[in-house]
Design a protein around this motif. Structure first.
Motif, short mmCIF file in Angstrom:
data_model
loop_
_atom_site.label_atom_id
_atom_site.label_comp_id
_atom_site.label_asym_id
_atom_site.label_seq_id
_atom_site.Cartn_x
_atom_site.Cartn_y
_atom_site.Cartn_z
N ASN A 237 2.51 -13.89 1.25
CA ASN A 237 3.91 -14.13 0.87
C ASN A 237 4.26 -13.69 -0.54
O ASN A 237 5.34 -13.99 -1.04
CB ASN A 237 4.27 -15.62 1.04
CG ASN A 237 4.42 -16.00 2.48
OD1 ASN A 237 5.14 -15.35 3.24
ND2 ASN A 237 3.74 -17.05 2.89
N ALA A 238 3.35 -12.97 -1.20
CA ALA A 238 3.65 -12.50 -2.56
C ALA A 238 4.47 -11.21 -2.54
O ALA A 238 5.14 -10.89 -3.51
CB ALA A 238 2.36 -12.29 -3.34
N ILE A 239 4.41 -10.46 -1.44
CA ILE A 239 5.08 -9.17 -1.35
C ILE A 239 6.20 -9.23 -0.31
O ILE A 239 5.99 -9.69 0.81
CB ILE A 239 4.08 -8.05 -0.93
CG1 ILE A 239 2.85 -8.06 -1.86
CG2 ILE A 239 4.76 -6.70 -0.93
CD1 ILE A 239 3.15 -7.78 -3.31
N ALA A 240 7.38 -8.78 -0.70
CA ALA A 240 8.51 -8.75 0.24
C ALA A 240 8.30 -7.68 1.29
O ALA A 240 7.95 -6.53 0.96
CB ALA A 240 9.82 -8.49 -0.53
N ASN B 68 1.22 -2.54 -9.53
CA ASN B 68 2.09 -1.40 -9.80
C ASN B 68 1.41 -0.08 -9.46
O ASN B 68 0.26 -0.05 -9.01
CB ASN B 68 2.58 -1.42 -11.26
CG ASN B 68 1.47 -1.15 -12.27
OD1 ASN B 68 0.41 -0.60 -11.94
ND2 ASN B 68 1.72 -1.50 -13.52
N GLY B 69 2.10 1.00 -9.66
CA GLY B 69 1.60 2.31 -9.27
C GLY B 69 0.34 2.75 -9.98
O GLY B 69 -0.38 3.64 -9.50
N ASP B 70 0.04 2.13 -11.11
CA ASP B 70 -1.19 2.44 -11.83
C ASP B 70 -2.33 1.51 -11.45
O ASP B 70 -3.36 1.46 -12.12
CB ASP B 70 -0.94 2.34 -13.35
CG ASP B 70 0.03 3.40 -13.84
OD1 ASP B 70 -0.02 4.53 -13.32
OD2 ASP B 70 0.86 3.08 -14.73
N LEU B 71 -2.12 0.76 -10.37
CA LEU B 71 -3.10 -0.21 -9.86
C LEU B 71 -3.39 -1.32 -10.88
O LEU B 71 -4.50 -1.86 -10.94
CB LEU B 71 -4.40 0.48 -9.43
CG LEU B 71 -4.26 1.49 -8.28
CD1 LEU B 71 -5.62 2.11 -7.97
CD2 LEU B 71 -3.68 0.82 -7.04
N VAL C 158 1.36 -18.82 -17.10
CA VAL C 158 1.03 -17.54 -17.74
C VAL C 158 0.99 -16.45 -16.68
O VAL C 158 0.43 -16.65 -15.60
CB VAL C 158 -0.34 -17.61 -18.46
CG1 VAL C 158 -0.73 -16.24 -19.02
CG2 VAL C 158 -0.30 -18.64 -19.57
N ILE C 159 1.59 -15.31 -16.96
CA ILE C 159 1.49 -14.12 -16.11
C ILE C 159 0.50 -13.18 -16.78
O ILE C 159 0.68 -12.79 -17.93
CB ILE C 159 2.85 -13.42 -15.93
CG1 ILE C 159 3.86 -14.38 -15.26
CG2 ILE C 159 2.69 -12.15 -15.11
CD1 ILE C 159 3.45 -14.81 -13.86
N ALA C 160 -0.55 -12.84 -16.07
CA ALA C 160 -1.59 -11.96 -16.62
C ALA C 160 -1.62 -10.65 -15.84
O ALA C 160 -1.28 -10.61 -14.65
CB ALA C 160 -2.95 -12.64 -16.55
N HIS C 161 -2.02 -9.60 -16.51
CA HIS C 161 -2.17 -8.30 -15.86
C HIS C 161 -3.60 -7.83 -16.05
O HIS C 161 -4.19 -8.02 -17.12
CB HIS C 161 -1.19 -7.28 -16.46
CG HIS C 161 0.24 -7.60 -16.19
ND1 HIS C 161 0.98 -8.41 -17.03
CD2 HIS C 161 1.06 -7.27 -15.16
CE1 HIS C 161 2.20 -8.54 -16.54
NE2 HIS C 161 2.27 -7.86 -15.40
N ALA C 162 -4.16 -7.24 -15.01
CA ALA C 162 -5.54 -6.79 -15.07
C ALA C 162 -5.70 -5.51 -14.26
O ALA C 162 -4.94 -5.26 -13.32
CB ALA C 162 -6.47 -7.88 -14.53
N LYS C 163 -6.71 -4.74 -14.62
CA LYS C 163 -6.98 -3.49 -13.91
C LYS C 163 -8.48 -3.30 -13.78
O LYS C 163 -9.23 -3.56 -14.72
CB LYS C 163 -6.37 -2.30 -14.67
CG LYS C 163 -6.53 -0.97 -13.94
CD LYS C 163 -5.80 0.15 -14.66
CE LYS C 163 -5.93 1.47 -13.89
NZ LYS C 163 -5.18 2.57 -14.54
N VAL C 164 -8.89 -2.88 -12.61
CA VAL C 164 -10.30 -2.58 -12.39
C VAL C 164 -10.66 -1.29 -13.12
O VAL C 164 -9.95 -0.29 -13.01
CB VAL C 164 -10.59 -2.43 -10.87
CG1 VAL C 164 -12.00 -1.90 -10.64
CG2 VAL C 164 -10.41 -3.76 -10.17
N THR C 165 -11.75 -1.33 -13.87
CA THR C 165 -12.13 -0.16 -14.67
C THR C 165 -13.37 0.55 -14.13
O THR C 165 -13.80 1.56 -14.69
CB THR C 165 -12.40 -0.58 -16.13
OG1 THR C 165 -13.45 -1.56 -16.15
CG2 THR C 165 -11.15 -1.15 -16.76
N ALA D 55 0.83 -1.22 0.00
CA ALA D 55 0.00 0.00 0.00
C ALA D 55 0.85 1.26 0.00
O ALA D 55 0.51 2.26 -0.66
CB ALA D 55 -0.93 -0.01 1.21
N ARG D 56 1.97 1.25 0.71
CA ARG D 56 2.85 2.42 0.75
C ARG D 56 3.43 2.74 -0.62
O ARG D 56 3.74 3.89 -0.92
CB ARG D 56 3.98 2.22 1.76
CG ARG D 56 3.51 2.08 3.20
CD ARG D 56 4.67 2.33 4.18
NE ARG D 56 5.92 1.78 3.74
CZ ARG D 56 6.38 0.57 4.07
NH1 ARG D 56 5.64 -0.22 4.85
NH2 ARG D 56 7.53 0.15 3.65
#
Length: 315
Positions: A150-153, A118-121, A132-139, A26-27
């Motif tokens: 455990n996905a975030i260091a 990422n910074g653009d959510l 497969v690595i997928a990327h998605a964004k809420v619209t 979040a930071r």
């Protein structure tokens, strides 16, 4: 900066590690605000402050924990009305249910089993067993994002957050399902499977329930959690609550050791995002070797005890 709400996952005053991961994330996205629901905040305040929330919303009415997930949904719904840019929850069974219900309440999009944002959510997902690595964004609406433990260091950022008391008037619908009893499950000294930084799992190659002592010995030498493949749990060799895989639990530790596991897609889906993967298998053609960082072709009953002995010597 835009406010990012983080639902604190806690039980009996103990904050789950995934909460600190969510605060770290979040930071990087905006101004982190933790949301504590239920009594016991005072005992956990110092730990939460170590991960840099600018604000902590405290809804400490005991009534909020007397029902199932609906009160948490209504609390987050009320706070989201202040203009939050996104809401982060853990991708646990409860967290996903909260995310889905909240999305309906807010008429917003929801993303689950996320491993990065990422910074653009824009969220990152590891799908199809990690192939497969997928990327998605809420619209639409306020993005509700359920992030895998455990996905975030972790990255500490000690501070002194402002504390704001929150009062929530529960609707009749939120009180429709009441908790009548709680039973505390007995826990051993090993860390929780979904929160552990190291996991040692055994599969069909272990050969029987009595042989899981070899797996447990290695796990204990590393301070790790024990996992099992579906083949092992279906055979009754290890409890189903420790199953790692598509129909079990998803883990993403710093180190994952798979002993006697062939690497079927069902299992890979549950551990694909582990940071470092080591496999021990006597079959050099086992699919698991296509995935690992380090592979050992050998009999686990020879390799694992030697590994355990060596680790113990170095302590």
């Amino acid at each position: 900066m835009a406010e990012i709400l983080v639902l604190v996952d806690h039980a009996d005053g103990e904050v789950k590690k995934v909460t600190f991961e969510l605060l770290t994330l979040a930071r990087s996205l905006g101004e982190a605000s933790a949301v504590w629901i239920g009594p016991g905040y005072e005992a956990a305040a110092d730990k939460i402050a170590q991960y840099g929330p600018a604000k902590v919303y405290v809804a400490d009415d005991a009534e909020l924990t007397g029902y199932v997930v609906a009160p948490k949904v209504e609390t987050l719904q009320q706070l989201a009305a202040n203009g939050a840019a996104a809401i982060l929850v853990p991708a646990t069974a409860e967290g996903k249910e909260i995310a889905g219900r909240l999305a309906v309440r807010l008429d917003s999009g929801v993303l689950t089993d996320v491993v990065g944002v990422n910074g653009d959510l824009v969220a990152e997902h590891s799908i199809f067993g990690g192939g497969v690595i997928a990327h998605a964004k809420v619209t639409k609406g306020t993005p509700i994002i359920a992030v895998r433990p455990n996905a975030i260091a972790l990255e500490a950022a000690p501070g002194s957050p402002a504390v704001e008391q929150v009062s929530v008037a529960l609707s009749d619908a939120a009180k429709a399902a009441k908790i009548t009893d709680r039973v505390v499950q007995e826990k051993g000294e090993r860390p929780d499977l979904t929160e552990a930084s190291i996991v040692v799992s055994g599969g069909r190659g272990v050969g029987g329930a009595e042989n899981f002592k070899v797996i447990e010995g290695l796990a204990d030498s590393l301070g790790a959690a024990v996992g099992a493949s579906r083949a092992a749990t279906d055979a009754g060799w290890y409890p189903h609550q420790f199953q790692v895989g598509q129909t079990g639990k998803t883990v993403s530790p710093q180190l994952y050791i798979a002993a006697g596991i062939s690497g079927a897609i069902q299992h890979r889906a549950g551990m694909q995002t582990s940071k470092t993967i080591i496999a021990i298998n006597k079959d050099p053609e086992a699919p698991i070797f296509e995935l690992v960082d380090y592979g050992v072709v050998g009999d686990l009953f020879q390799v694992v005890p030697q590994l355990t002995e060596e680790i113990t010597k170095r302590k």
